[in-house]
Write an enzyme that holds these catalytic residues in place. Structure first.
Site, PDB file in Angstrom:
ATOM      1  N   ASP A  67       0.765  -1.139   0.150  1.00 50.70           N
ATOM      2  CA  ASP A  67       0.517   0.020  -0.040  1.00 50.70           C
ATOM      3  C   ASP A  67       1.024   0.888   0.087  1.00 50.70           C
ATOM      4  O   ASP A  67       2.642   1.149   0.051  1.00 50.70           O
ATOM      5  CB  ASP A  67      -1.547  -0.319   0.896  1.00 50.70           C
ATOM      6  N   ASN A 136      -7.289   0.003  14.388  1.00 51.84           N
ATOM      7  CA  ASN A 136      -8.948  -0.001  13.545  1.00 51.84           C
ATOM      8  C   ASN A 136      -9.128  -1.788  12.856  1.00 51.84           C
ATOM      9  O   ASN A 136     -10.177  -1.630  12.252  1.00 51.84           O
ATOM     10  CB  ASN A 136      -9.851   0.765  12.744  1.00 51.84           C
ATOM     11  N   HIS A 138      -7.451  -2.672  10.342  1.00 47.20           N
ATOM     12  CA  HIS A 138      -6.785  -2.374   8.725  1.00 47.20           C
ATOM     13  C   HIS A 138      -6.325  -3.809   8.444  1.00 47.20           C
ATOM     14  O   HIS A 138      -5.418  -3.872   9.119  1.00 47.20           O
ATOM     15  CB  HIS A 138      -7.171  -0.734   8.320  1.00 47.20           C
ATOM     16  N   GLU A 143      -9.757  -0.144   4.862  1.00 46.58           N
ATOM     17  CA  GLU A 143     -10.701   0.305   6.186  1.00 46.58           C
ATOM     18  C   GLU A 143     -11.511  -0.311   6.175  1.00 46.58           C
ATOM     19  O   GLU A 143     -12.291  -1.529   5.554  1.00 46.58           O
ATOM     20  CB  GLU A 143     -10.681   1.714   6.063  1.00 46.58           C
TER      21      GLU A 143
HETATM   22  C1  GLP Z   1      -0.366   1.011   8.710  1.00 40.00           C
HETATM   23  C2  GLP Z   1      -0.417   0.340   7.286  1.00 40.00           C
HETATM   24  C3  GLP Z   1      -0.490  -0.836   6.864  1.00 40.00           C
HETATM   25  C4  GLP Z   1       0.637  -1.549   8.122  1.00 40.00           C
HETATM   26  C5  GLP Z   1      -0.750  -1.367   9.523  1.00 40.00           C
HETATM   27  C6  GLP Z   1       0.080  -1.403  10.786  1.00 40.00           C
HETATM   28  O1  GLP Z   1      -1.304   2.535   8.338  1.00 40.00           O
HETATM   29  N1  GLP Z   1      -1.441   0.576   5.958  1.00 40.00           N
HETATM   30  O2  GLP Z   1      -0.249  -1.390   6.273  1.00 40.00           O
HETATM   31  O3  GLP Z   1       0.941  -3.027   8.408  1.00 40.00           O
HETATM   32  O4  GLP Z   1      -0.790  -0.135   9.546  1.00 40.00           O
HETATM   33  O5  GLP Z   1       1.703  -0.815  11.177  1.00 40.00           O
HETATM   34  P1  GLP Z   1       2.263  -1.108  11.994  1.00 40.00           P
HETATM   35  O6  GLP Z   1       3.219  -1.972  11.954  1.00 40.00           O
HETATM   36  O7  GLP Z   1       3.763   0.276  12.338  1.00 40.00           O
HETATM   37  O8  GLP Z   1       1.508  -1.368  13.538  1.00 40.00           O
END
Ligand code: GLP
Length: 244
Positions: A67, A136, A138, A143
Site C-alpha cells: 500500500d 482499527n 485494517h 479500512e
Molecule cells: C499502516 C499501514 C499498514 C500497516 C498498519 C500497521 O497504516 N497501512 O500496511 O500494516 O498500518 O502498522 P504498524 O506495523 O506500524 O503498527
C-alpha cells in the site's frame, strides 16, 4: 487460519524471515508482498541479512508493496516507497522489473490500481503476503467496511488511520487517502502471515482471531484464509481467551 505465538518481537520476526528465506530457496521465482509500517521492520532486516549471508538467489524473486499514502513523494521518509527502496530493494539490488510499488503521485490513480492488478495476475498471484494490522483492524489500507471482494483500490482513510499514521513522519502531514491491494488478492495469496506485536495490538488481535468475520473489522478476513497465519508475540496475545 492458524494462530502462532512467540515469546517476543525478535522471535516472531526471525520466524517470518526464516519462512520467507526457505520459500525462496524452494521457489526462486517467489512472489512476495509485504506491508511496510513498524511491525515488519525487523523481519525485512533479518531477511535481507539472511539472503546476503547465505547467498540465496534473489535474481528471480518478485516483490510487491502492499500500500501507499496517496499524494506522498517516494522521497518522504515516511512513505512505504522510501522504506522498501532503502531497506529491501536497494540492499538486495533488485532490478526494476522485479518489483512494483504504487506510485502515489500518479495523475491517474485508478490506472495505478489496474497496473498493480495486472502485475499480480501476470505473476500468477502472490505466494507469500506479510501484513500488519492497524489499530482499527485494517490490513494495508483496507479500512473498516472494505469489501472482501476488492482488487486494488483507492480509499478515504479512517480517522484512526490518519492520526496513528503520523508516527511515521518527522513533521505533520495531511493524510487523506490510501492506495492499496484489496482483499481479493489476499484471499488468493497462497500463504498469508499477519504479524502483530506489543500490548497495544492485543485488542485488535482478539477481534481478529475470536471475533465475528465481518467487513467492519477487516482483519477478521484471516479466519477465512485456509493458509493464513496470525503470528503474535506474548503481549499481542494477552487478551485472547485460551491463547494456547
Ligand atoms: C499502516 C499501514 C499498514 C500497516 C498498519 C500497521 O497504516 N497501512 O500496511 O500494516 O498500518 O502498522 P504498524 O506495523 O506500524 O503498527
Amino acid at each position: 487460519m492458524e494462530l502462532k505465538r512467540f515469546r517476543n518481537y525478535q522471535e516472531l520476526s526471525e520466524f517470518v524471515a526464516g519462512e520467507i528465506a526457505d520459500s525462496i530457496k524452494n521457489k526462486p521465482s517467489l512472489v512476495l508482498c509485504l506491508a511496510s509500517g513498524d511491525t515488519p521492520k525487523l523481519t525485512v532486516e533479518l531477511l535481507v541479512n539472511k539472503i546476503n549471508e547465505e547467498k540465496i538467489d534473489r535474481s528471480k524473486i518478485t516483490f510487491i508493496g502492499l500500500d501507499e499514502w496517496v499524494g506522498l513523494p517516494p522521497t518522504n521518509s515516511g512513505s512505504c516507497h522510501y522504506f522498501f527502496k532503502n531497506n529491501l530493494i536497494g540492499p538486495l539490488q533488485l532490478m526494476t522489473s522485479q518489483y512494483f510499488l504504487f506510485d502515489a503521485l500518479a495523475d491517474d490513480l485508478r490506472n495505478e490500481c489496474l497496473k498493480m492488478d495486472k502485475f499480480i495476475n501476470e505473476k500468477n498471484g502472490i505466494d507469500i503476503m506479510v501484513v500488519g494490522i492497524g489499530m482499527n483492524g485494517h490490513i494495508g489500507f483496507n479500512e473498516p467496511g472494505s469489501s472482501f471482494d476488492n482488487l486494488s483500490h483507492i480509499i478515504d482513510l479512517d480517522e484512526i488511520t490518519r492520526s496513528v499514521g503520523q508516527k511515521y513522519f518527522n513533521e505533520k502531514v495531511e493524510l487523506s487517502q490510501g492506495i492499496t491491494i484489496g482483499f481479493k488478492h489476499l484471499l488468493n495469496a497462497k500463504k498469508v502471515f499477519l504479524m502483530a506485536n506489543g500490548s497495544k495490538k492485543a485488542e485488535v488481535i482478539k477481534k481478529t482471531v475470536q471475533g465475528p468475520v465481518t467487513e467492519y473489522f477487516p482483519a477478521s478476513i484471516m479466519q477465512q484464509h485456509e493458509n493464513g497465519f496470525v503470528l503474535v508475540d506474548d503481549d499481542a496475545a494477552s487478551l485472547l481467551s485460551n491463547p494456547d
